[in-house]
Motif scaffolding. Structure first.
Motif, short mmCIF file in Angstrom:
data_model
loop_
_atom_site.label_atom_id
_atom_site.label_comp_id
_atom_site.label_asym_id
_atom_site.label_seq_id
_atom_site.Cartn_x
_atom_site.Cartn_y
_atom_site.Cartn_z
N ASP A 162 -4.58 -18.40 4.86
CA ASP A 162 -3.86 -19.21 3.87
C ASP A 162 -4.03 -18.66 2.46
N CYS A 163 -4.85 -17.62 2.32
CA CYS A 163 -5.04 -16.99 1.01
C CYS A 163 -3.76 -16.27 0.60
N GLU A 267 6.71 -13.17 -9.67
CA GLU A 267 7.41 -13.97 -8.68
C GLU A 267 6.39 -14.72 -7.83
N LEU A 268 6.69 -15.98 -7.55
CA LEU A 268 5.86 -16.81 -6.68
C LEU A 268 6.64 -17.15 -5.43
N SER A 269 6.01 -16.97 -4.29
CA SER A 269 6.65 -17.36 -3.04
C SER A 269 6.84 -18.87 -2.99
N ASN A 270 7.94 -19.28 -2.40
CA ASN A 270 8.17 -20.70 -2.18
C ASN A 270 7.68 -21.16 -0.81
N PHE A 271 7.20 -20.23 0.00
CA PHE A 271 6.69 -20.60 1.32
C PHE A 271 5.26 -21.11 1.22
N CYS A 272 4.92 -22.07 2.06
CA CYS A 272 3.57 -22.61 2.15
C CYS A 272 3.05 -22.42 3.57
N THR A 273 1.97 -21.66 3.72
CA THR A 273 1.43 -21.41 5.05
C THR A 273 0.86 -22.67 5.67
N GLY A 274 0.42 -23.63 4.85
CA GLY A 274 -0.20 -24.84 5.37
C GLY A 274 0.79 -25.86 5.88
N SER A 275 2.01 -25.88 5.32
CA SER A 275 3.02 -26.84 5.78
C SER A 275 4.08 -26.19 6.66
N ASP A 276 4.34 -24.90 6.44
CA ASP A 276 5.31 -24.19 7.28
C ASP A 276 4.59 -23.60 8.50
N THR A 277 3.91 -24.47 9.28
CA THR A 277 3.09 -23.96 10.38
C THR A 277 3.92 -23.49 11.57
N PHE A 280 4.22 -19.79 9.95
CA PHE A 280 3.02 -19.00 9.66
C PHE A 280 1.82 -19.50 10.45
N PHE A 281 0.93 -18.59 10.80
CA PHE A 281 -0.40 -19.00 11.27
C PHE A 281 -1.15 -19.57 10.07
N SER A 282 -1.90 -20.63 10.30
CA SER A 282 -2.60 -21.26 9.18
C SER A 282 -3.95 -21.78 9.63
N ASN A 283 -5.01 -21.35 8.96
CA ASN A 283 -6.33 -21.87 9.25
C ASN A 283 -6.44 -23.32 8.76
N TYR A 284 -5.95 -23.57 7.56
CA TYR A 284 -6.03 -24.91 6.98
C TYR A 284 -5.16 -25.90 7.75
N GLY A 285 -4.00 -25.44 8.20
CA GLY A 285 -3.07 -26.32 8.90
C GLY A 285 -3.46 -26.61 10.34
N THR A 286 -4.52 -25.95 10.81
CA THR A 286 -5.01 -26.17 12.17
C THR A 286 -6.31 -26.95 12.08
N GLY A 296 -3.89 -16.91 15.24
CA GLY A 296 -3.53 -15.54 14.92
C GLY A 296 -3.50 -15.32 13.42
N ARG A 297 -3.07 -14.16 13.02
CA ARG A 297 -2.96 -13.82 11.60
C ARG A 297 -1.61 -13.14 11.34
N ILE A 298 -1.06 -13.43 10.17
CA ILE A 298 0.09 -12.68 9.69
C ILE A 298 -0.42 -11.41 9.00
N ILE A 299 0.48 -10.52 8.65
CA ILE A 299 0.08 -9.30 7.94
C ILE A 299 0.98 -9.13 6.72
N SER A 300 0.38 -8.72 5.62
CA SER A 300 1.12 -8.33 4.43
C SER A 300 0.90 -6.84 4.20
N LEU A 301 1.98 -6.10 4.05
CA LEU A 301 1.95 -4.64 3.90
C LEU A 301 2.62 -4.23 2.61
N PHE A 302 2.08 -3.16 2.00
CA PHE A 302 2.65 -2.65 0.76
C PHE A 302 2.35 -1.15 0.66
#
Length: 305
Positions: A162-163, A267-277, A280-286, A296-302
């Motif tokens: 959720d970070c 830019e700030l994302s409008n998605f929330c990992t805790g409510s859009d379960t 997204f995988f969410s530790n807080y939302g579980t 599981g975990r999502i991945i961010s790549l750059f």
């Protein structure tokens, strides 16, 4: 340049082709083929993205169904990573404030778990941060929670729960960076420290740096005061009232503004990992511990091609 530096303290599932806007004024991000991307970074032609649950678990340490390697290959393909020629550095995330300058080693390709001793590390700042509880992460000082590079054929990867994955890019010198910033990272100042490192290592000017705070937990569901972190670790840094109203994205945005990043370049994302379960995988939302351990975990790549 080499060795170690020391720095002073400083929703339910959505279909493809979704566009989020900032108050209806401009496009902020796109969700296409299961990948969330910044509209601004897409226009700059930068390879980046954050996966969603539809593409599966991305953590090899949580590979309960044996599909993680295939899931990663699919995400790499969608973002444009070629494992035969490119390298993907998986940061060792410990909620530290440690930041590394990295480069591509030509003979090393594919997936690599980055450590402080990896040959890709050119320099590292081991900054004093706020350590998580030792029963949670025994050796936070060994982590790398942000990386900076200008190498082509190199991609930086974080696996947040959720970070916030925070993306940085300076188009004037083509240096790019990614940071893993949760509550502890935010209060340790890892995001402004990345800007400071880009100034020192790359000669970047804050007003030229573009920033995107990716999908993460939002204040609509997360209460720092009742999370346990405030009571255990943060009472001397933030008041009870401030903890109750804490907003991770806005906290990180304020830090970026204070170090000279232009408001128009954030830019700030409008998605929330805790409510859009569903998305997204969410530790807080579980809630159940056994379910948290199997999340599981999502991945961010750059990176740069």
């Amino acid at each position: 340049m080499g060795g170690t530096s020391q720095m002073s303290k400083v929703h339910s599932y959505l279909p493809n082709n979704i566009t989020h806007t900032n108050g209806g004024k401009r496009k902020v991000e796109h969700l296409n083929s299961g990948i969330v991307q910044s509209s601004r970074f897409l226009k700059l032609g930068i390879s980046h993205g954050t996966s969603t649950k539809s593409l599966g678990n991305m953590s090899l340490a949580r590979d309960y169904d044996g599909k993680t390697s295939l899931n990663l290959k699919n995400v790499f393909r969608l973002i444009g990573v070629c494992e035969e020629t490119d390298v993907v550095l998986f940061l060792n995330l410990t909620h530290s404030a440690n930041i590394a300058l990295v480069r591509k080693i030509p003979e090393r390709k594919g997936k690599i778990v980055l450590s402080q001793e990896s040959p890709e590390v050119v320099d590292i700042v081991k900054a004093e941060g706020i350590d998580p509880p030792r029963d949670y992460i025994p050796h936070p000082e060994k982590g790398i929670d942000a990386c900076i590079s200008n190498s082509t054929g190199l991609f930086l990867a974080v696996l947040p729960a959720d970070c916030a994955p925070v993306f940085f890019y300076d188009p004037t010198n083509q240096y790019y960076a990614i940071a893993h910033a949760g509550v502890l990272g935010a209060f340790s100042g890892i995001v402004p420290r990345v800007i400071q490192c880009m100034q020192e290592w790359a000669g970047s000017k804050p007003e030229n740096i573009e920033c995107y705070i990716g999908p993460c937990i939002s204040s609509s569901v997360y209460r720092l005061k009742s999370s346990g972190l405030w009571e255990k670790i943060l009472q001397d840094r933030i008041s009870c009232e401030e903890a109750e109203a804490f907003d991770l994205k806005e906290h990180l945005r304020a830090q970026l503004l204070r170090v000279g990043i232009a408001e128009a370049n954030i830019e700030l994302s409008n998605f929330c990992t805790g409510s859009d379960t569903g998305l997204f995988f969410s530790n807080y939302g579980t809630k159940a511990i056994e379910e948290k351990n199997k999340q599981g975990r999502i991945i961010s790549l750059f990176g740069r091609k």
